[in-house]
Design a protein around this motif. Structure first.
Motif, PDB file in Angstrom:
ATOM      1  N   ASN A 160     -10.151  -7.578   9.499  1.00  0.00           N
ATOM      2  CA  ASN A 160     -10.842  -6.939   8.315  1.00  0.00           C
ATOM      3  C   ASN A 160     -10.244  -4.672   8.989  1.00  0.00           C
ATOM      4  N   ASP A 184      -8.215   4.114   3.901  1.00  0.00           N
ATOM      5  CA  ASP A 184      -7.420   5.214   5.258  1.00  0.00           C
ATOM      6  C   ASP A 184      -7.288   6.254   4.431  1.00  0.00           C
ATOM      7  N   LEU A 225       0.745  -1.668  -0.286  1.00  0.00           N
ATOM      8  CA  LEU A 225       0.484   0.086   0.116  1.00  0.00           C
ATOM      9  C   LEU A 225       0.681   0.958   0.205  1.00  0.00           C
ATOM     10  N   GLN A 267     -15.040  -3.586   0.459  1.00  0.00           N
ATOM     11  CA  GLN A 267     -13.831  -2.961   0.909  1.00  0.00           C
ATOM     12  C   GLN A 267     -13.416  -1.329   1.242  1.00  0.00           C
ATOM     13  N   HIS A 268     -12.718  -1.181   2.434  1.00  0.00           N
ATOM     14  CA  HIS A 268     -12.479   0.847   2.702  1.00  0.00           C
ATOM     15  C   HIS A 268     -11.077   1.088   2.178  1.00  0.00           C
ATOM     16  N   ILE A 288      -9.057  -1.667   0.898  1.00  0.00           N
ATOM     17  CA  ILE A 288      -8.038  -2.613   2.290  1.00  0.00           C
ATOM     18  C   ILE A 288      -9.746  -3.347   2.922  1.00  0.00           C
ATOM     19  N   GLY A 289      -8.874  -4.547   3.204  1.00  0.00           N
ATOM     20  CA  GLY A 289      -9.588  -5.986   3.750  1.00  0.00           C
ATOM     21  C   GLY A 289     -10.976  -7.114   3.148  1.00  0.00           C
ATOM     22  N   GLY A 290     -10.229  -7.505   2.069  1.00  0.00           N
ATOM     23  CA  GLY A 290     -10.309  -8.207   1.672  1.00  0.00           C
ATOM     24  C   GLY A 290     -11.613  -9.574   2.299  1.00  0.00           C
ATOM     25  N   ASP A 306      -2.702  -8.872   1.269  1.00  0.00           N
ATOM     26  CA  ASP A 306      -3.782  -8.848   2.081  1.00  0.00           C
ATOM     27  C   ASP A 306      -3.988  -9.491   3.242  1.00  0.00           C
ATOM     28  N   ARG A 321      -5.105   5.427   1.130  1.00  0.00           N
ATOM     29  CA  ARG A 321      -4.857   4.641   0.646  1.00  0.00           C
ATOM     30  C   ARG A 321      -6.021   3.190   0.595  1.00  0.00           C
TER      31      ARG A 321
END
Lengths: 250, 88
Positions: free
Chosen positions: B9, A47, A10, A44-45, A105-107, B22, A102
């Protein structure tokens, strides 16, 4: 893909607000242009990092509300009164303003149309944002997976994406929505009017025998109550995906 | 209940500072109780100088991550193993 692992790290990118949409008195959607953005999956999200003139930095996470195929990156942000980041994003940010971001995120908290049981979405307040990405993705890909949304808000005016949700539910593609308004209800309100509990979930949720896949997003207390209620209804722990915002989100 | 608790998560961005892929989808196994799941589903407490990941079943500490801005410390002693998808 040995090289991809390094490229996959990232990095902070610069996001520019190209539009700012008022959703409710407390929430706005930021439509962003992010050069270098590689795309995301539904749920997903990102930051976000804000840096003050004196170098002080504040970082928060926000869910992506747009669908993967939309060709845009939308974040829906709720103002937390004593927050460090959200008051700026909701009250002050103007089109053309920039900040660091960035992602994706978060699969883990991701919906992709796969063979399996029906989908149950449980949203508390602005926890609707990543679930909206899933619903938009579902509509854009003409998915027919039976999907139910239970959305808990304080009052009707706090319901984010209300018109779009109504439209999606009206198009007959197997999506149903139930609203519960926990603080104030308009005259003649026929929806639910209490915080979610076991009884309410038993009425709305798919039976566990159908092997549903559940996504639960909202404040920590909401998620805790909802996820434990689903467990008691017999939902498999591995098929209850949770995303807690924490107490404030900031 | 800890109202500050998050899911694994939520700190996926922080994990991507350490891991090349990830790992929120990576399989985890608790060394204390043997519970298996995904890193994204672990309970996370981040209101401290470091971030603590706990087992959703037995509450044992599985993983701790702390940084001083220049270095990162990663303590995995509570994990029996991580199961990561192989790149490529």
């Amino acid at each position: 893909m040995a090289g991809a692992a390094v490229l996959g790290r990232l990095t902070w990118l610069v996001a520019e607000a190209v539009d700012v949409l008022t959703e409710t008195p407390r929430t706005r959607t930021l439509v962003l242009d992010v050069p270098g953005w590689t795309g995301h999956r539904a749920g997903q999200h990102v930051d976000i990092r804000l840096t003050a003139e004196d170098g002080y930095q504040a970082q928060r996470s926000y869910s992506i509300a747009s669908a993967p195929g939309d060709g845009r990156l939308d974040l829906t942000v709720e103002r937390i009164e004593d927050g460090e980041v959200s008051p700026y994003l909701v009250d002050d940010l103007l089109p053309g303003d920039r900040f660091e971001l960035r992602g994706p995120i978060g699969g883990y908290f991701v919906w992709e149309d796969e063979p399996g049981g029906p989908v149950l979405l449980l949203a508390g307040g602005s926890g609707i944002a990543p679930l909206m990405s899933m619903l938009r993705h579902r509509a854009a890909t003409a998915s027919e997976v039976p999907t139910r949304l239970l959305y808990s808000s304080r009052a009707l005016g706090d319901v984010i994406y209300r018109e779009e949700l109504d439209r999606l539910a009206a198009d007959g593609a197997g999506f149903e929505i139930s609203l519960t308004l926990t603080r104030a209800q308009p005259p003649g309100w026929e929806g639910y009017e209490r915080r979610i509990d076991d009884e309410l979930l038993a009425e709305v949720a798919w039976p566990a025998t159908e092997r549903p896949l559940a996504f639960v997003c909202g404040p920590t207390t909401f998620v805790e109550v909802a996820a434990s209620a689903l467990s008691r209804l017999g939902y498999e722990p591995a098929r209850i995906k949770t995303e807690r915002f924490g107490p404030t989100g900031g | 209940m800890d109202e500050l608790m998050l899911d694994g998560n939520a700190v996926g961005g922080l994990l991507l500072e350490v891991f090349a892929e990830d790992v929120t989808r990576a399989g985890s196994c608790c060394d204390a109780c043997g519970a298996t799941g995904q890193v994204g589903a672990l309970r996370v407490h981040s209101n401290a100088p470091g971030v603590v990941f706990r087992c959703p079943r037995c509450d044992a500490v599985l993983l701790r991550l702390a940084s001083d801005g220049k270095r990162v410390w990663l303590d995995l002693r509570g994990l029996r193993h991580l199961e990561l998808p192989r790149a490529g």
